[in-house]
Design a protein around this motif. Structure first.
Motif, mmCIF file in Angstrom:
data_model
loop_
_atom_site.group_PDB
_atom_site.id
_atom_site.type_symbol
_atom_site.label_atom_id
_atom_site.label_comp_id
_atom_site.label_asym_id
_atom_site.label_seq_id
_atom_site.Cartn_x
_atom_site.Cartn_y
_atom_site.Cartn_z
ATOM 1 N N PRO A 1 35.369 -13.692 -17.610
ATOM 2 C CA PRO A 1 34.062 -12.617 -17.329
ATOM 3 C C PRO A 1 33.474 -11.971 -18.516
ATOM 4 O O PRO A 1 32.627 -11.356 -18.435
ATOM 5 C CB PRO A 1 34.789 -11.566 -16.391
ATOM 6 C CG PRO A 1 36.185 -11.829 -16.500
ATOM 7 C CD PRO A 1 36.434 -13.369 -16.975
ATOM 8 N N ALA A 2 34.529 -11.514 -19.384
ATOM 9 C CA ALA A 2 33.896 -10.843 -20.570
ATOM 10 C C ALA A 2 32.551 -11.372 -21.319
ATOM 11 O O ALA A 2 31.964 -11.021 -22.008
ATOM 12 C CB ALA A 2 34.982 -10.193 -21.613
ATOM 13 N N LEU A 3 32.422 -12.679 -21.142
ATOM 14 C CA LEU A 3 31.502 -13.625 -21.967
ATOM 15 C C LEU A 3 30.433 -13.757 -20.992
ATOM 16 O O LEU A 3 28.909 -14.052 -21.593
ATOM 17 C CB LEU A 3 31.890 -14.990 -21.977
ATOM 18 C CG LEU A 3 33.345 -15.197 -22.745
ATOM 19 C CD1 LEU A 3 33.719 -16.426 -22.962
ATOM 20 C CD2 LEU A 3 33.117 -14.523 -24.177
ATOM 21 N N ARG A 4 30.237 -12.966 -20.060
ATOM 22 C CA ARG A 4 28.712 -12.982 -19.160
ATOM 23 C C ARG A 4 27.906 -12.198 -19.798
ATOM 24 O O ARG A 4 26.778 -12.370 -19.793
ATOM 25 C CB ARG A 4 29.262 -12.228 -17.745
ATOM 26 C CG ARG A 4 29.902 -13.289 -16.795
ATOM 27 C CD ARG A 4 30.036 -12.563 -15.516
ATOM 28 N NE ARG A 4 31.145 -13.150 -14.597
ATOM 29 C CZ ARG A 4 31.886 -12.689 -13.535
ATOM 30 N NH1 ARG A 4 31.447 -11.290 -13.224
ATOM 31 N NH2 ARG A 4 32.782 -13.380 -12.824
ATOM 32 N N GLY A 5 28.420 -11.232 -20.493
ATOM 33 C CA GLY A 5 27.347 -10.151 -21.205
ATOM 34 C C GLY A 5 26.772 -10.673 -22.522
ATOM 35 O O GLY A 5 25.798 -10.247 -23.168
ATOM 36 N N LEU A 6 27.085 -11.998 -22.770
ATOM 37 C CA LEU A 6 26.403 -12.837 -23.949
ATOM 38 C C LEU A 6 25.404 -13.525 -23.541
ATOM 39 O O LEU A 6 24.324 -13.805 -24.519
ATOM 40 C CB LEU A 6 27.365 -13.692 -24.632
ATOM 41 C CG LEU A 6 28.773 -13.157 -25.456
ATOM 42 C CD1 LEU A 6 29.503 -14.470 -26.067
ATOM 43 C CD2 LEU A 6 28.137 -12.237 -26.373
ATOM 44 N N ARG A 7 25.006 -13.937 -22.106
ATOM 45 C CA ARG A 7 23.977 -14.434 -21.694
ATOM 46 C C ARG A 7 22.621 -13.837 -21.925
ATOM 47 O O ARG A 7 21.682 -14.582 -22.407
ATOM 48 C CB ARG A 7 24.242 -14.768 -20.245
ATOM 49 C CG ARG A 7 25.291 -15.625 -19.683
ATOM 50 C CD ARG A 7 25.509 -15.836 -18.329
ATOM 51 N NE ARG A 7 25.758 -14.743 -17.717
ATOM 52 C CZ ARG A 7 25.946 -14.750 -16.467
ATOM 53 N NH1 ARG A 7 25.989 -15.856 -15.806
ATOM 54 N NH2 ARG A 7 26.180 -13.479 -15.853
ATOM 55 N N THR A 8 22.414 -12.653 -21.547
ATOM 56 C CA THR A 8 21.172 -11.889 -21.972
ATOM 57 C C THR A 8 20.602 -11.811 -23.338
ATOM 58 O O THR A 8 19.843 -12.235 -23.504
ATOM 59 C CB THR A 8 21.352 -10.432 -21.185
ATOM 60 O OG1 THR A 8 21.865 -10.642 -19.711
ATOM 61 C CG2 THR A 8 20.107 -9.782 -20.933
ATOM 62 N N PRO A 9 21.605 -11.221 -24.019
ATOM 63 C CA PRO A 9 21.194 -11.291 -25.398
ATOM 64 C C PRO A 9 20.859 -12.926 -26.302
ATOM 65 O O PRO A 9 19.839 -12.906 -26.849
ATOM 66 C CB PRO A 9 22.279 -10.771 -26.350
ATOM 67 C CG PRO A 9 23.338 -10.623 -25.221
ATOM 68 C CD PRO A 9 23.023 -10.713 -24.053
ATOM 69 N N LEU A 10 21.702 -13.754 -25.441
ATOM 70 C CA LEU A 10 21.290 -15.178 -25.916
ATOM 71 C C LEU A 10 19.974 -15.509 -25.540
ATOM 72 O O LEU A 10 19.251 -15.969 -26.462
ATOM 73 C CB LEU A 10 22.246 -16.085 -25.575
ATOM 74 C CG LEU A 10 21.779 -17.582 -25.949
ATOM 75 C CD1 LEU A 10 22.048 -17.870 -27.179
ATOM 76 C CD2 LEU A 10 22.697 -18.614 -25.072
ATOM 77 N N GLY A 11 19.494 -15.110 -24.167
ATOM 78 C CA GLY A 11 18.262 -15.545 -23.831
ATOM 79 C C GLY A 11 17.114 -14.776 -24.437
ATOM 80 O O GLY A 11 16.184 -15.484 -24.744
ATOM 81 N N TYR A 12 17.307 -13.427 -24.914
ATOM 82 C CA TYR A 12 16.312 -12.782 -25.551
ATOM 83 C C TYR A 12 16.240 -13.534 -27.043
ATOM 84 O O TYR A 12 15.092 -13.732 -27.536
ATOM 85 C CB TYR A 12 16.765 -11.342 -25.678
ATOM 86 C CG TYR A 12 15.871 -10.659 -26.785
ATOM 87 C CD1 TYR A 12 14.638 -10.337 -26.393
ATOM 88 C CD2 TYR A 12 16.520 -10.157 -28.088
ATOM 89 C CE1 TYR A 12 13.899 -9.599 -27.365
ATOM 90 C CE2 TYR A 12 15.697 -9.623 -29.032
ATOM 91 C CZ TYR A 12 14.460 -9.171 -28.668
ATOM 92 O OH TYR A 12 13.758 -8.372 -29.579
ATOM 93 N N HIS A 13 17.452 -13.904 -27.618
ATOM 94 C CA HIS A 13 17.305 -14.412 -29.231
ATOM 95 C C HIS A 13 16.503 -15.736 -29.109
ATOM 96 O O HIS A 13 15.955 -16.191 -29.943
ATOM 97 C CB HIS A 13 18.566 -14.151 -29.824
ATOM 98 C CG HIS A 13 18.632 -12.868 -30.259
ATOM 99 N ND1 HIS A 13 19.766 -12.075 -29.535
ATOM 100 C CD2 HIS A 13 18.454 -12.193 -31.327
ATOM 101 C CE1 HIS A 13 19.707 -10.812 -30.142
ATOM 102 N NE2 HIS A 13 18.975 -10.918 -31.421
#
Lengths: 313, 123
Positions: free
Chosen positions: A192-204
């Motif tokens: 679950p801690a890796l869910r927060g990486l999806r939004t910044p990845l999409g942005y970059h």
């Protein structure tokens, strides 16, 4: 064994926020690689850790121990409840990951079937729809990817802006951005801690494609205008209610992308002590995750060998 | 005459740009109209060649206009269906994982105001 097997499950809570912070200091392409790489590494270590915990429990079961010629005396201590919980979590995340793979594949197949009925030339598919929308439809190894654009979007932009839009979508397809998104999606299922990486990845990834489009058109301001006007055109259309999307109190991704394009091209190697510190901290976390996962695996391997040796003598 | 950088671009990219210009227009376009719409210094003969190729493939139709032709995209029988199907796919993808990279995401009211300021547009 006790610490090393748990560390890969705990470290993502520290590492993922670090990676998010670090991404802000990097050029878009580097940031996307770093985020997807971190997600893949931490997700992989989580899977290893859960598997080891489950195996430790399984080996203590008399039939399994007999099958492997193991002496239970030599096996690691461990609560059967821990092993049972680990097994349950492992089964659940495996099922969820398989469901994600299946959904992604089914979504893509249906989208491709819909696109196949529309007007197309080469890479471009045009949908007759007054609502402004555009996206890259990833290909398969035997099928090239497609750029799908609605007539509403094409009419909202002028000729050079349309060229910038096409260059942006082409960049997504050429650089296989959907692989980054898919990998991070699987990692988010595992931990679950890796869910927060999806939004910044999409942005970059969007920023990466923006920068590629700016280089292809040779005009940053034009690319900024294309992104901005496309977003305004898309916002004009009435949209279905989206429960998952809360009104954003902070600045959303599109104005940030436009502002970044209106600024001069980011320099890849700005030296900043804070950035170096973040890089070192992230590298340390990843190294610790990798080494603990490896060490826990080796430990279990040695223990099993020792337990087998015991029954043979 | 020195070759413009645009002329060396991949033929597929030019085809896409030309087709996009035809779809954006609501009326048939002559090669000269397309040249004006693209606005990036491509030679008219290059555009005429691309239009002829698209016509050969059946992607665009043409009508006589003066001494040349005016082109319009061929509308597929199932085009409306395709758009509706794609719309429902995208709406389905809103609340779950998707690997489709959309060009632009949604704007909040603040985003919209900020964006207009950045673009120098009056709201």
């Amino acid at each position: 064994m006790t610490f090393t097997v748990w560390a890969p499950l705990l470290l993502p809570f520290l590492t993922a926020p670090l990676a998010r912070r670090f991404a802000e200091a990097l050029a878009p392409r580097t940031a996307a690689w770093m985020l997807a790489g971190t997600a893949a590494a931490l997700g992989g270590a989580t899977a290893v850790s859960l598997t080891l915990l489950t195996l430790t429990g399984l080996l203590r079961l008399p039939p399994v121990a007999a099958l492997g010629h193991l002496s239970p005396r030599w096996l690691p201590d461990g609560s059967p409840y821990t092993a049972a919980a680990a097994a349950l979590v492992l089964l659940t995340v495996t099922a969820l990951a398989l469901r994600t793979v299946h959904r992604q594949y089914a979504d893509l197949r249906r989208a491709r079937a819909a696109a196949a009925q529309a007007a197309a030339t080469g890479q471009l598919t045009v949908l007759e729809d007054e609502r402004a929308d555009a996206f890259a439809l990833p290909g398969l190894p035997w099928q090239p990817g497609r750029i799908v654009v609605t007539t509403g979007m094409l009419r909202a932009l002028d000729g050079p802006e349309r060229a910038a839009l096409l260059a942006h979508e082409r960049a997504h397809l050429t650089a296989q951005h959907h692989v980054f998104l898919a990998l991070t999606e699987y990692a988010a299922v595992l931990h679950p801690a890796l869910r927060g990486l999806r939004t910044p990845l999409g942005y970059h990834l969007e920023r990466w494609a923006d920068e590629t489009a700016a280089r292809a058109t040779g005009d940053r301001a034009l690319t900024a205008r294309a992104v901005g006007r496309a977003a305004l055109a898309a916002a004009r259309a009435p949209r279905p209610h989206r429960p998952g999307l809360a009104p954003a109190a902070h600045t959303g991704p599109v104005p940030r992308r436009v502002a970044a394009l209106l600024a001069p091209e980011p320099r890849p190697y700005r030296h900043a002590p804070a950035r170096t510190a973040a890089a070192v901290a992230l590298a340390a976390c990843l190294a610790l995750t990798g080494s603990t996962a490896l060490s826990a695996t080796t430990d279990l391997h040695h223990t099993v060998e020792a337990a087998q040796g015991e029954t043979h003598h | 005459m020195p070759e413009l950088p645009q002329a060396r671009r991949h033929a597929g990219e030019l085809e896409a740009q030309v087709l996009a210009a035809l779809w954006a227009a609501r009326t048939p376009l002559t090669p000269q109209d397309v040249q004006t719409a693209l606005g990036d210094g491509l030679a008219r003969t290059t555009i005429a060649t691309i239009l002829a190729r698209l016509h050969d493939k059946g992607t665009v139709g043409r009508t006589k206009a003066g001494r040349g032709f005016a082109y319009t995209p061929t509308v597929e029988d199932q085009a409306g269906l395709a758009a509706r199907r794609m719309r429902s796919e995208l709406e389905r993808g809103q609340d779950r994982s998707t690997v489709l990279a959309r060009f632009v995401s949604d704007l909040s009211d603040d985003d919209e105001r900020l964006l207009r300021e950045l673009l120098g547009e009056a709201s």
